[in-house]
Every structure is written in structure tokens, then in C-alpha cells.
Design a protein around this motif. Sequence first.
Motif, mmCIF file in Angstrom:
data_model
loop_
_atom_site.group_PDB
_atom_site.id
_atom_site.type_symbol
_atom_site.label_atom_id
_atom_site.label_comp_id
_atom_site.label_asym_id
_atom_site.label_seq_id
_atom_site.Cartn_x
_atom_site.Cartn_y
_atom_site.Cartn_z
ATOM 1 N N LEU A 35 0.916 -1.355 0.044
ATOM 2 C CA LEU A 35 -0.436 -0.045 0.088
ATOM 3 C C LEU A 35 0.872 1.663 -0.356
ATOM 4 C CD1 LEU A 35 -3.086 1.840 0.159
ATOM 5 C CD2 LEU A 35 -2.313 1.188 2.694
ATOM 6 N N ASP A 36 2.173 1.425 1.428
ATOM 7 C CA ASP A 36 2.834 2.264 0.730
ATOM 8 C C ASP A 36 3.379 3.154 -0.320
ATOM 9 O OD1 ASP A 36 2.054 2.678 3.257
ATOM 10 O OD2 ASP A 36 3.853 1.790 4.092
ATOM 11 N N GLN A 37 3.927 1.445 -1.262
ATOM 12 C CA GLN A 37 3.850 1.571 -2.443
ATOM 13 C C GLN A 37 3.256 2.021 -3.665
ATOM 14 O OE1 GLN A 37 6.034 -2.318 -3.399
ATOM 15 N NE2 GLN A 37 7.747 -2.028 -2.138
ATOM 16 N N ALA A 38 1.930 2.073 -3.461
ATOM 17 C CA ALA A 38 1.045 2.391 -4.327
ATOM 18 C C ALA A 38 0.808 3.549 -4.379
ATOM 19 C CB ALA A 38 -0.161 1.565 -4.452
ATOM 20 N N LYS A 74 1.690 6.346 -6.706
ATOM 21 C CA LYS A 74 0.694 7.530 -7.379
ATOM 22 C C LYS A 74 0.923 8.924 -7.248
ATOM 23 C CE LYS A 74 -3.103 8.560 -4.889
ATOM 24 N NZ LYS A 74 -3.731 8.490 -4.491
ATOM 25 N N MET A 75 2.040 9.255 -5.876
ATOM 26 C CA MET A 75 1.851 10.096 -6.003
ATOM 27 C C MET A 75 2.893 10.771 -7.554
ATOM 28 S SD MET A 75 0.202 11.824 -3.008
ATOM 29 C CE MET A 75 0.947 12.854 -2.951
ATOM 30 N N ARG A 76 3.670 10.315 -7.330
ATOM 31 C CA ARG A 76 4.735 10.112 -8.200
ATOM 32 C C ARG A 76 4.544 10.889 -9.877
ATOM 33 N NH1 ARG A 76 7.858 7.184 -11.807
ATOM 34 N NH2 ARG A 76 6.881 5.606 -11.361
ATOM 35 N N LEU A 77 2.980 9.275 -10.230
ATOM 36 C CA LEU A 77 2.630 9.823 -11.766
ATOM 37 C C LEU A 77 1.732 11.273 -11.669
ATOM 38 C CD1 LEU A 77 2.117 6.418 -12.142
ATOM 39 C CD2 LEU A 77 3.390 7.140 -13.521
#
Length: 175
Positions: A140-143, A147-150
Motif C-alpha cells: 500500500l505504501d509503495q502504491a 500514485k504521488m509520483r505519477l
Amino acid sequence: MLSLREAAQLCGRGKSTIQTAIKEGKLSAGRNEKGGYQIDPSELLRVFPFSLSSDGTWDRADRTRTDRNSTPDSSRPVVTESVRNAVDGTGRGASEVELRVKHIEELLEAERAGREDLKQALQARVDDLQATVLDLRKRLDQAEEEKMRLLPPPGDGERETRVRPRGLWTRLTGG
């Protein structure tokens, strides 16, 4: 453990009576390698109570001395040495209370072993679930990071891409 013949002889019943009790589920018994029944003496005592008489024969608990149809002494089952050893393992006759105590101790030990196995299985399951929760939190943290990066950063870029809704007058006049 007693064979079907020894159990019948011990409690003064017929082999077919013992076998019927096993098939009906009243008496629990295992099987040996040859397919014969192996009956625990304490289990036999639970279903078919019996006691040792003064002349070395077994009396059924439901038989009284005053019964008209009581079996003569010559036909009452005589305790063989192998049956006597199977009852308590010491070569001496065990009383009904000793047999019951032995049976209860065996049940208690089986319950303790079963409870310990269950505890270990539950602990393994808890450990597995905790590892799964940690893995899901990491994903979840990686997702969230992905998301924030994209996503574009908030600011002026959002205003330019927004389409302003057209009013009714603009749509009617084509302007």
C-alpha cells in the motif's frame, strides 16, 4: 488392548453383542494389522460394566445373584492370564475404579496433546497473518508513492486543463 474374543470373555457377553455395539457406535474400537478389533479395556468397562468375583470369574454388573436366569458358575467366563494382564498391565486384576481412572488419565493426556497441537497451529496461523498484514502495508505504501509520483503537482496546471461548462445562452446562440 483386547481382541473381540477377549473382550466378550471379559465382560461375559457374546462376541456378536460386542461387535454390534462397535457397529452402532456405542463402543469405540480400533483395528489391528490383520483387521481384527482392538478394544480398550476401559472403553469396554464404560459400555459393559463388569467386576471380578471372589472365585476369579467376572460378573456382569447388571446380573444379580438372585436372578432366576443367571448363568451357572461353570459357564461364567473365567479370567485368563492374558485378559488379566491386558486390563492393567501388571498381572493383577484391576478394580473398576482403577480402570476408570486409567481411562480418564488417557483421555486427559490426549486432550492435553490435542490442545498443545492446536496452540501451535494457531500460533503458526497468527504468525502467517501478521506477515501478510506487513506485506500488504508495504504494498500500500509503495502504491501511494507511485500514485504521488505519477500525478501532476497541484497548482496552475489544473486550471488550464479544466473545461468550463457552457451556459444555456452560449449553447443556444452558438457563441
